[in-house]
Design an enzyme around this catalytic site. Structure first.
Site, PDB file in Angstrom:
ATOM      1  N   HIS A 151      24.398  23.123 -22.048  1.00 45.17           N
ATOM      2  CA  HIS A 151      24.375  24.120 -20.963  1.00 45.17           C
ATOM      3  C   HIS A 151      24.128  23.473 -19.613  1.00 45.17           C
ATOM      4  O   HIS A 151      23.781  24.152 -18.656  1.00 45.17           O
ATOM      5  CB  HIS A 151      23.298  25.188 -21.250  1.00 45.17           C
ATOM      6  CG  HIS A 151      23.593  25.962 -22.488  1.00 45.17           C
ATOM      7  ND1 HIS A 151      22.624  26.626 -23.207  1.00 45.17           N
ATOM      8  CD2 HIS A 151      24.754  26.164 -23.167  1.00 45.17           C
ATOM      9  CE1 HIS A 151      23.179  27.213 -24.258  1.00 45.17           C
ATOM     10  NE2 HIS A 151      24.470  26.942 -24.257  1.00 45.17           N
TER      11      HIS A 151
ATOM     12  N   CYS B  92      33.326  20.121  -2.732  1.00 41.62           N
ATOM     13  CA  CYS B  92      33.652  18.674  -2.773  1.00 41.62           C
ATOM     14  C   CYS B  92      32.890  17.931  -3.867  1.00 41.62           C
ATOM     15  O   CYS B  92      32.971  16.703  -3.955  1.00 41.62           O
ATOM     16  CB  CYS B  92      33.347  18.043  -1.404  1.00 41.62           C
ATOM     17  SG  CYS B  92      31.581  17.860  -1.098  1.00 41.62           S
TER      18      CYS B  92
HETATM   19  N1  APR Z   1       7.377  25.601 -30.865  1.00 41.96           N
HETATM   20  C1  APR Z   1       8.442  25.972 -31.619  1.00 41.96           C
HETATM   21  N2  APR Z   1       9.181  27.087 -31.368  1.00 41.96           N
HETATM   22  C2  APR Z   1       8.802  27.841 -30.309  1.00 41.96           C
HETATM   23  C3  APR Z   1       7.707  27.532 -29.476  1.00 41.96           C
HETATM   24  C4  APR Z   1       6.975  26.348 -29.792  1.00 41.96           C
HETATM   25  N3  APR Z   1       5.908  25.970 -29.065  1.00 41.96           N
HETATM   26  N4  APR Z   1       7.584  28.492 -28.508  1.00 41.96           N
HETATM   27  C5  APR Z   1       8.597  29.375 -28.727  1.00 41.96           C
HETATM   28  N5  APR Z   1       9.317  28.990 -29.808  1.00 41.96           N
HETATM   29  C6  APR Z   1      10.514  29.614 -30.378  1.00 41.96           C
HETATM   30  C7  APR Z   1      10.577  31.116 -30.193  1.00 41.96           C
HETATM   31  O1  APR Z   1      10.010  31.758 -31.321  1.00 41.96           O
HETATM   32  C8  APR Z   1      12.087  31.368 -30.098  1.00 41.96           C
HETATM   33  O2  APR Z   1      12.637  31.724 -31.360  1.00 41.96           O
HETATM   34  O3  APR Z   1      11.602  29.084 -29.640  1.00 41.96           O
HETATM   35  C9  APR Z   1      12.686  30.014 -29.689  1.00 41.96           C
HETATM   36  C10 APR Z   1      13.306  30.049 -28.309  1.00 41.96           C
HETATM   37  O4  APR Z   1      14.417  30.890 -28.394  1.00 41.96           O
HETATM   38  P1  APR Z   1      15.171  31.317 -27.054  1.00 41.96           P
HETATM   39  O5  APR Z   1      14.174  31.737 -26.028  1.00 41.96           O
HETATM   40  O6  APR Z   1      16.271  32.251 -27.465  1.00 41.96           O
HETATM   41  O7  APR Z   1      15.804  29.954 -26.514  1.00 41.96           O
HETATM   42  P2  APR Z   1      17.160  29.294 -26.981  1.00 41.96           P
HETATM   43  O8  APR Z   1      17.381  29.460 -28.452  1.00 41.96           O
HETATM   44  O9  APR Z   1      17.145  27.909 -26.443  1.00 41.96           O
HETATM   45  O10 APR Z   1      18.271  30.158 -26.169  1.00 41.96           O
HETATM   46  C11 APR Z   1      19.608  29.667 -26.197  1.00 41.96           C
HETATM   47  O11 APR Z   1      20.217  31.293 -24.534  1.00 41.96           O
HETATM   48  O12 APR Z   1      19.582  32.343 -22.573  1.00 41.96           O
HETATM   49  C12 APR Z   1      20.432  31.390 -23.115  1.00 41.96           C
HETATM   50  O13 APR Z   1      21.313  29.501 -22.061  1.00 41.96           O
HETATM   51  C13 APR Z   1      20.115  30.053 -22.522  1.00 41.96           C
HETATM   52  O14 APR Z   1      19.989  27.888 -23.591  1.00 41.96           O
HETATM   53  C14 APR Z   1      19.579  29.249 -23.699  1.00 41.96           C
HETATM   54  C15 APR Z   1      20.259  29.920 -24.881  1.00 41.96           C
HETATM   55 ZN    ZN Z   2      30.802  19.683  -0.118  1.00 42.42          ZN
END
Ligand code: APR
Ligand code: ZN
Length: 234
Positions: A111, A122
């Site tokens: 991403h 540019c």
């Molecule tokens: N350790 C492990 N897991 C954790 C922790 C931690 N300390 N804290 C939170 N989590 C878990 C949460 O339970 C959740 O399921 O991490 C997960 C994060 O999920 P999302 O917030 O959905 O993040 P992600 O999966 O990276 O989202 C994917 O969605 O919004 C778009 O582009 C954005 O890259 C992102 C994509």
């Molecule tokens: Zn420029």
């Protein structure tokens, strides 16, 4: 599994950076800051229509968070596993650049990376510090070379993923024999299809995530725990 692996690949999401103070998007406790609406600051159509909304979010939330964020034990453990030749590549959905700050070298950013700002006309590159300073006098910021509009080098909702990076991530997924997911809810496509692809080609699948994910049932091992604890122990 790690020591038996010939080709380990790790796939990370916002959960691995939660302990560095960067809110996740969907985690139970924090979920992303609610003052700004992700449907606006993270959407390309809205950004093109009203860039001031994004740059307000950048000035008040994104920039301060990035400046205080340090890699945590989980990021550092992955950099060590790469240095030992065990971990071959990190595929990340995160845009915070913390894997690189922890010393990881092969990081495939599906991403993009919000620490890289560029001119839409540019392609001139800018650091977040330069742009933050410019916001005091020029809002929204413009290119010092051609006065074009600036944007973060991230994939907004409504945009497709960088094909070269996705292609590389797919190749790594195809050739690994151990695929470890850390801190992702595994709901956003096409990223969330990579763990399935790894499993289908015969790799072992490990999921470390605080909450259950839709792919827990196909994983060889699942840990519903904090990334830094688990990776610190590993
Ligand atoms: N350790 C492990 N897991 C954790 C922790 C931690 N300390 N804290 C939170 N989590 C878990 C949460 O339970 C959740 O399921 O991490 C997960 C994060 O999920 P999302 O917030 O959905 O993040 P992600 O999966 O990276 O989202 C994917 O969605 O919004 C778009 O582009 C954005 O890259 C992102 C994509
Ligand atoms: Zn420029």
């Amino acid at each position: 599994m790690i020591f038996q692996a010939k080709y380990m690949v790790v796939f990370t999401g916002a959960g691995i950076s939660a302990e560095s103070g960067i809110p996740t998007y969907r985690g139970a406790e924090d979920g992303v800051w609610h003052k700004y609406d992700p449907a606006k600051y993270a959407n390309i159509r809205y950004f093109l229509k009203d860039p001031k909304y994004y740059w307000g979010f950048f000035r008040e939330v994104r920039y301060p968070l990035l400046k205080q964020a340090e890699p945590n034990k989980a990021h550092i453990a992955l950099a060590k596993l790469e240095a030992k030749g065990v971990l071959r590549a990190i595929i990340t959905q995160n845009i915070d650049g913390l894997h690189q700050l922890a010393g990881s070298r092969r990081v495939l950013e599906l991403h993009g990376n919000t620490r890289r700002i560029l001119c839409m006309e540019c392609n001139k590159g800018y650091t977040i510090d330069t742009v933050y300073r410019q916001l005091e006098t020029q809002f929204p910021p413009t290119c010092s070379g051609c006065s074009g509009r600036l944007r973060p080098e991230v994939v907004f909702f409504g945009e497709s993923l960088p094909t070269a990076v996705l292609e590389e991530a797919t190749q790594e997924t195809r050739r690994c024999d151990l695929f470890m997911v850390i801190g992702s809810s595994l709901v956003v496509q096409p990223a969330a299809s990579l763990p399935v692809m790894a499993k289908q080609q015969g790799a072992r699948l490990v999921i470390i995530n605080k909450e259950p994910t839709p792919l827990d049932s196909i994983a060889d091992v699942v840990f519903h725990s904090a990334a830094s604890e688990m990776l610190g122990d590993i």
